[in-house]
Scaffold this motif. Structure first.
Motif, PDB file in Angstrom:
ATOM      1  N   ALA A 112      -2.985  -0.556   6.430  1.00  0.00           N
ATOM      2  CA  ALA A 112      -2.575   0.844   6.399  1.00  0.00           C
ATOM      3  C   ALA A 112      -1.653   1.169   7.567  1.00  0.00           C
ATOM      4  N   LEU A 140       0.845  -1.185   0.000  1.00  0.00           N
ATOM      5  CA  LEU A 140       0.000   0.000   0.000  1.00  0.00           C
ATOM      6  C   LEU A 140       0.882   1.238   0.000  1.00  0.00           C
ATOM      7  N   SER A 141       0.362   2.321  -0.574  1.00  0.00           N
ATOM      8  CA  SER A 141       1.098   3.579  -0.533  1.00  0.00           C
ATOM      9  C   SER A 141       1.003   4.176   0.871  1.00  0.00           C
ATOM     10  N   GLU A 142       1.734   5.245   1.124  1.00  0.00           N
ATOM     11  CA  GLU A 142       1.748   5.863   2.444  1.00  0.00           C
ATOM     12  C   GLU A 142       0.384   6.415   2.841  1.00  0.00           C
ATOM     13  N   ASP A 143      -0.369   6.945   1.886  1.00  0.00           N
ATOM     14  CA  ASP A 143      -1.695   7.478   2.213  1.00  0.00           C
ATOM     15  C   ASP A 143      -2.789   6.421   2.123  1.00  0.00           C
ATOM     16  N   ALA A 144      -2.442   5.192   1.816  1.00  0.00           N
ATOM     17  CA  ALA A 144      -3.350   4.042   1.738  1.00  0.00           C
ATOM     18  C   ALA A 144      -4.457   4.229   0.716  1.00  0.00           C
ATOM     19  N   LYS A 145      -4.185   5.016  -0.316  1.00  0.00           N
ATOM     20  CA  LYS A 145      -5.173   5.211  -1.380  1.00  0.00           C
ATOM     21  C   LYS A 145      -4.801   4.503  -2.665  1.00  0.00           C
ATOM     22  N   SER A 146      -3.669   3.850  -2.691  1.00  0.00           N
ATOM     23  CA  SER A 146      -3.283   3.137  -3.909  1.00  0.00           C
ATOM     24  C   SER A 146      -2.538   1.855  -3.560  1.00  0.00           C
ATOM     25  N   THR A 205     -11.126   5.829  -2.088  1.00  0.00           N
ATOM     26  CA  THR A 205     -11.112   5.851  -0.628  1.00  0.00           C
ATOM     27  C   THR A 205      -9.853   5.176  -0.104  1.00  0.00           C
ATOM     28  N   MET A 206      -9.605   5.406   1.173  1.00  0.00           N
ATOM     29  CA  MET A 206      -8.458   4.759   1.812  1.00  0.00           C
ATOM     30  C   MET A 206      -8.764   3.287   2.074  1.00  0.00           C
ATOM     31  N   ILE A 207      -7.730   2.491   2.032  1.00  0.00           N
ATOM     32  CA  ILE A 207      -7.864   1.058   2.258  1.00  0.00           C
ATOM     33  C   ILE A 207      -7.313   0.756   3.648  1.00  0.00           C
ATOM     34  N   PRO A 208      -8.184   0.443   4.633  1.00  0.00           N
ATOM     35  CA  PRO A 208      -7.663   0.181   5.976  1.00  0.00           C
ATOM     36  C   PRO A 208      -6.916  -1.153   6.079  1.00  0.00           C
TER      37      PRO A 208
END
Length: 149
Positions: free
Chosen positions: A132, A57-63, A105-108
């Protein structure tokens, strides 16, 4: 068997036979070194054409980020994100190439199941649990060999 491997084996045995006439201990050392080099070359041939696609996951958890850290391109990559009911395909991923898939959206927390092929049409499958919060596994080896876990 590769030409280099055959040459190493034949030269090792020939040098061993020649040295056997002069000194048995020196011949034994050369024989052990030649066999060790021969087996090392066989192991190196076994590790050719293996893509290693990792998902994170990316740092912002959006990708979701795909990275091919293997020594061959990965083809026909299929990713399934389990609780989100999202599936998508990536045609190919070259050596040391990355691919990002951006979401709204963010992926928890998600489980990513990935299948891919190498150039010889061998199919590989891996499962990653992504969070995340960045779960750290202290027992993960630096060089995953022999199908870790």
């Amino acid at each position: 068997m590769d030409k280099k491997t055959q040459i190493v084996l034949v030269l090792g045995i020939a040098i061993t036979i020649i040295l056997l006439q002069f000194n048995i201990y020196l011949a034994g050392i050369v024989f052990i070194l030649a066999i060790t080099l021969f087996i090392s070359l066989l192991i190196m041939q076994d590790s050719v054409c293996h893509p290693n696609v990792e998902v994170s996951l990316s740092e912002d958890a959006k990708s979701v980020i795909l990275i091919n850290s293997g020594n061959a391109p990965a083809m026909n990559i299929h990713i399934a994100l389990v609780p989100m009911n999202i599936e998508y395909d990536v045609r190919s991923l070259a050596i040391d190439e990355t691919h990002n898939r951006l979401f709204d959206t963010m992926i928890p927390e998600v489980k990513a199941i990935i299948t891919f092929e190498n150039e010889e049409k061998n199919v590989f499958s891996k499962t990653y649990t992504l969070s995340a919060l960045g779960a750290y596994d202290p027992l993960k080896p630096m060089i995953p060999m022999f199908k870790w876990k």
